[in-house]
Design a protein around this motif. Structure first.
Motif, short mmCIF file in Angstrom:
data_model
loop_
_atom_site.label_atom_id
_atom_site.label_comp_id
_atom_site.label_asym_id
_atom_site.label_seq_id
_atom_site.Cartn_x
_atom_site.Cartn_y
_atom_site.Cartn_z
N ASP A 54 0.73 -1.27 -0.09
CA ASP A 54 0.20 -0.01 -0.01
C ASP A 54 0.83 1.09 -0.20
N GLY A 55 1.94 1.16 -0.08
CA GLY A 55 3.08 2.26 -0.11
C GLY A 55 3.79 2.57 1.10
N LEU A 56 3.11 1.99 2.50
CA LEU A 56 4.02 2.17 3.52
C LEU A 56 5.08 1.34 3.26
N ARG A 57 6.05 1.39 4.40
CA ARG A 57 7.05 0.73 4.24
C ARG A 57 7.30 -0.04 5.73
N MET A 58 8.21 -1.03 5.77
CA MET A 58 8.78 -1.39 6.80
C MET A 58 10.48 -1.66 7.16
N LEU A 59 10.81 -1.89 8.14
CA LEU A 59 12.27 -2.05 8.36
C LEU A 59 12.89 -3.31 7.61
N SER A 60 14.01 -3.36 7.14
CA SER A 60 14.66 -4.83 6.70
C SER A 60 14.74 -5.72 7.85
N PRO A 61 14.42 -6.93 7.69
CA PRO A 61 14.31 -7.77 8.68
C PRO A 61 15.46 -7.86 9.72
N ALA A 62 16.93 -7.67 9.13
CA ALA A 62 17.89 -7.47 10.25
C ALA A 62 17.55 -5.99 11.21
N ASP A 63 17.09 -4.84 10.32
CA ASP A 63 16.87 -3.81 11.34
C ASP A 63 15.80 -3.83 11.98
N MET A 64 14.96 -4.60 11.74
CA MET A 64 13.60 -4.85 12.89
C MET A 64 14.25 -5.78 14.22
N LEU A 65 15.23 -6.69 13.88
CA LEU A 65 15.81 -7.41 14.93
C LEU A 65 16.42 -6.28 15.87
N VAL A 66 17.31 -5.62 15.11
CA VAL A 66 18.08 -4.52 15.81
C VAL A 66 17.51 -3.68 16.83
N PHE A 95 13.54 -15.25 9.41
CA PHE A 95 14.61 -14.55 8.33
C PHE A 95 15.95 -15.09 8.57
N GLY A 96 16.15 -15.80 9.74
CA GLY A 96 17.70 -16.07 10.00
C GLY A 96 18.54 -15.07 10.47
N THR A 97 19.63 -15.27 10.35
CA THR A 97 20.73 -14.14 11.17
C THR A 97 21.89 -13.75 10.14
N ASP A 98 21.64 -14.19 8.77
CA ASP A 98 22.67 -13.67 7.92
C ASP A 98 22.69 -12.06 7.92
N GLY A 99 24.04 -11.82 7.93
CA GLY A 99 24.31 -10.26 7.91
C GLY A 99 23.82 -9.39 8.90
N LEU A 100 23.27 -10.13 10.12
CA LEU A 100 22.78 -9.52 11.18
C LEU A 100 23.74 -8.80 12.11
N ALA A 101 24.87 -9.64 12.10
CA ALA A 101 26.05 -9.00 13.01
C ALA A 101 26.67 -7.88 12.54
N GLU A 102 26.72 -7.71 11.14
CA GLU A 102 27.13 -6.45 10.28
C GLU A 102 26.40 -5.56 10.57
N ARG A 103 25.13 -5.83 10.32
CA ARG A 103 23.95 -4.61 10.60
C ARG A 103 24.14 -4.19 12.17
N ALA A 104 24.03 -4.93 13.01
CA ALA A 104 24.04 -4.73 14.62
C ALA A 104 25.05 -3.64 14.61
N CYS A 105 26.54 -4.13 14.05
CA CYS A 105 27.68 -3.32 14.51
C CYS A 105 27.41 -1.88 13.57
N ARG A 106 26.84 -1.91 12.70
CA ARG A 106 26.61 -0.43 11.86
C ARG A 106 25.93 0.36 12.83
N HIS A 107 25.01 -0.12 13.55
CA HIS A 107 24.17 0.53 14.57
C HIS A 107 24.80 0.73 16.04
N GLY A 108 26.28 0.23 16.22
CA GLY A 108 26.64 0.21 17.54
C GLY A 108 25.80 -0.67 18.32
N LEU A 109 25.14 -1.62 18.06
CA LEU A 109 24.16 -2.27 18.73
C LEU A 109 24.44 -3.81 18.81
N GLN A 110 25.82 -4.22 18.55
CA GLN A 110 25.81 -5.42 18.75
C GLN A 110 25.62 -6.27 19.97
N ARG A 111 26.16 -5.77 21.18
CA ARG A 111 26.03 -6.30 22.38
C ARG A 111 24.51 -6.43 22.61
#
Lengths: 286, 339
Positions: free
Chosen positions: B208-220, B249-265
């Motif tokens: 409908d034109g609205l958006r949602m975060l990418s799966p990795a960002d939803m987890l972050v 969605f699994g966790t592929d690429g999640l660590a990298e994404r978390a790192c980028r947001h400073g939220l790995q821990r």
């Protein structure tokens, strides 16, 4: 919790827990003849607890809580613990009931057909319900009528009848052999005394009835009757319901069906004798 | 953690493990008696997980009285879902003319995206994310469409605008529903600073034109909300979201994404705790994890919160995380002096 009691009112099971023994003791005495929740699993949990650690000893009082709570509920004195338990059970129904359309109404039954009476506080719902039950009707409830959206039938909710102020003496006179609770003075709603519904009301609490007449009584006026338009009945029913909005479509279906199929009258009355005569006449004319 | 069924029932009904166990292994409810069911339902209501539980336990043999309660909960959640999606649609219409990208967050996103995490989930306020420089337009459009400030107060307003990750809450006059307009996912006073532009750039379009975060960002976001912003109240539900997102969605690429947001821990901790509570990939608990679990499971069979000291500790921690000490002192002083 340290003290607890479980019971069923009509189709709805409750579990009431309390830090203090007094409210549970009072509840047990008056709800003595009520059955336990089906399968030992109540629909709602009620919690009565002290407002803070010190208030356990100093001016002891009771806070109301449970599955569903309002954030700013004021505590009641411990002596009104029975009232606290009643209010907490009502609150669970008002906020949490989703199986039935809940009408703030008293209901009585004859030959499988129900008379529903709804109106503002002080309109005489509880009093008329109690008096009609002393005159051969089966009391289905004095506070909530439960309308099943699927079948359109009304289910009973015969909790303790809550009599207020002048109604207390009047019903004591009319039901001399009734089982009454203690007189609770100076509650937030004035003086309150509970009446246990009679054996017949309790024995038949599982039996629903077909709604046959809707009355909107008003106390303190010359006797008068008015036929209500379907649209007005519908609006009044939505106002009398605590869960109409929360139910969504089933609530709309149930309220519309009542408004379309059940005759409705507004009645004014100066005293209960006049009200009872009007009710019996309207019922006979159905 | 041992399986929930191996513990004596009497202990189980006084700890959130009963609820976590039922969600993790629906067949485990076969061992419950009337009291066990009563405790389970009270806990699920208190943790706002009763709709999720209803979904999860459907088809399991159970006492009729319990089935009735869960059927009511399912009907109630269906209505809640309808309202939440309608509220998102109302926001979409109000903001369409601005051309600003609108990203749904949390529960509404799970529902709108048809995600597993949305199954049976209750949803209160509408949370959206928009670019920070578009806030004035968004604010104006929402006010014009019938939203108004929930509690107008100059200090709160100034505080929100200077330090928070969202506008002060708005409520719709007619529908009585709140909207939180975010421009990032953590208060500006918190130590990690997530990459808000990255959140928007990677967001996914809905039909409908609205958006949602990418799966990795939803987890972050779920992890940030849980461990970097709050006192863990309602944490069992947040970790169920995490569990469902990982499962789907699994966790592929999640660590990298978390790192980028400073939220790995925070993300690592969320994965370990979700695994411990709800199963999935075996990751062993570390550090203070057990203390977190103690807080998350502080719920008894009457639906009451337990372990007041543990909860107080996490409450103090939540304020500590949100702002530096001197600022916290000033903030509490101002709040305290007000009538």
């Amino acid at each position: 919790m340290r003290h607890a009691h479980a019971l069923r009112i009509g189709p709805v099971g409750f579990r009431i827990g309390s830090d203090r023994p007094e409210p549970i003791r009072a509840l047990r005495a008056l709800y003595r003849d009520y059955p336990a929740p089906d399968d030992g699993v109540p629909d709602f949990t009620v919690r009565l607890f002290a407002p803070g650690p010190l208030r356990r000893f100093l001016r002891p009082s009771v806070m109301i809580g449970g599955d569903f709570m309002i954030p700013d509920a004021a505590p009641l004195p411990l002596a009104q613990g029975l009232l606290a338990a009643e209010m907490a059970m009502n609150l669970q129904m008002a906020l949490g009931q989703r199986r039935y359309l809940l009408l703030h109404a008293s209901a009585v039954e004859r030959e499988g057909r129900a008379l529903l009476m709804t109106g503002i506080s002080g309109a005489g719902k509880s009093t008329l319900g109690a008096l009609l039950s002393a005159r051969g009707w089966r009391l289905m409830g004095d506070e909530f009528a439960l309308v099943d959206p699927a079948s359109g039938r009304v289910h009973a909710f015969p909790r303790l009848v809550s009599l207020k102020n002048e109604a207390i003496a009047e019903v004591e006179r009319a039901v001399p052999d009734g089982r009454f609770g203690p007189l609770l003075k100076d509650t937030p709603k004035g003086d309150i005394r509970h009446l246990v519904p009679d054996a017949r009301a309790l024995a038949a609490m599982r039996e629903p009835a077909i709604p046959a007449l809707l009355l909107f009584p008003r106390f303190g006026f010359e006797p008068a009757q008015r036929v209500l338009a379907r649209s007005e009945v519908f609006v009044r029913l939505t106002q009398a319901s605590t869960n109409y909005v929360a139910l969504g479509e089933p609530g709309f279906v149930a309220a519309r069906r009542l408004a379309e199929e059940v005759p409705a009258r507004a009645i004014d009355y100066p005293d209960t004798a006049s009200a009872l005569a009007q009710v019996e006449a309207l019922w006979a004319a159905l | 953690m041992g399986g929930p069924v191996s513990r004596p029932l009497s202990r189980l009904v006084s700890d959130g493990r009963l609820l976590a166990g039922a969600l993790r292994d629906p067949a485990s409810v076969a061992a419950l008696d009337g009291d066990g069911w009563t405790a389970l339902l009270a806990m699920a209501r208190a943790e706002q997980l009763i709709g999720t539980l209803a979904k999860r336990l459907s088809g399991q043999p159970m006492p009729q009285a319990a089935a009735r309660v869960l059927a009511d909960a399912a009907a109630s959640i269906a209505q809640n879902r309808r309202q939440a999606l309608w509220e998102a649609e109302m926001a979409r219409r109000a903001l369409a003319a601005t051309g600003v990208p609108v990203v749904l967050l949390k529960g509404t996103a799970f529902l709108a995206g048809g995600l597993r995490a949305g199954e049976g989930r209750s949803c209160g306020d509408l949370d959206i994310l928009v670019p920070r420089d578009a806030l004035p337009q968004v604010e104006e459009a929402l006010l014009a469409a019938g939203w108004s400030w929930l509690k107008p107060d100059p200090y709160d307003d100034a505080y929100y605008r200077r330090w928070m990750h969202e506008l002060p809450p708005l409520i719709h006059r007619e529908r009585d529903r709140m909207i939180d307009v975010h421009h990032t996912i953590l208060p500006l006073t918190a130590r990690p600073s997530p990459d808000a532009e990255g959140l928007l750039a990677d967001s996914v379009a809905l039909p409908d034109g609205l958006r949602m975060l990418s799966p990795a960002d939803m987890l972050v976001h779920a992890a940030a909300h849980l461990f970097a912003d709050g006192d863990l109240a309602g944490g069992l539900r947040n970790l169920w979201d995490v569990h469902c997102l990982v499962h789907q969605f699994g966790t592929d690429g999640l660590a990298e994404r978390a790192c980028r947001h400073g939220l790995q821990r925070e993300v690592d901790r969320a994965l370990r705790l979700a695994g411990a509570l709800y199963g999935g990939e075996g990751r062993s608990l570390r550090g203070a994890d057990r203390l977190y679990l103690r807080r998350l499971l502080a719920r008894d069979g009457w639906g009451r919160e337990t372990r007041p000291l543990t909860r107080l500790g996490f409450y103090v921690r939540s304020h500590w995380l949100r702002m530096p000490p001197l600022m916290l002192a000033r903030h509490l002083w101002t709040k305290w002096r007000r009538p």
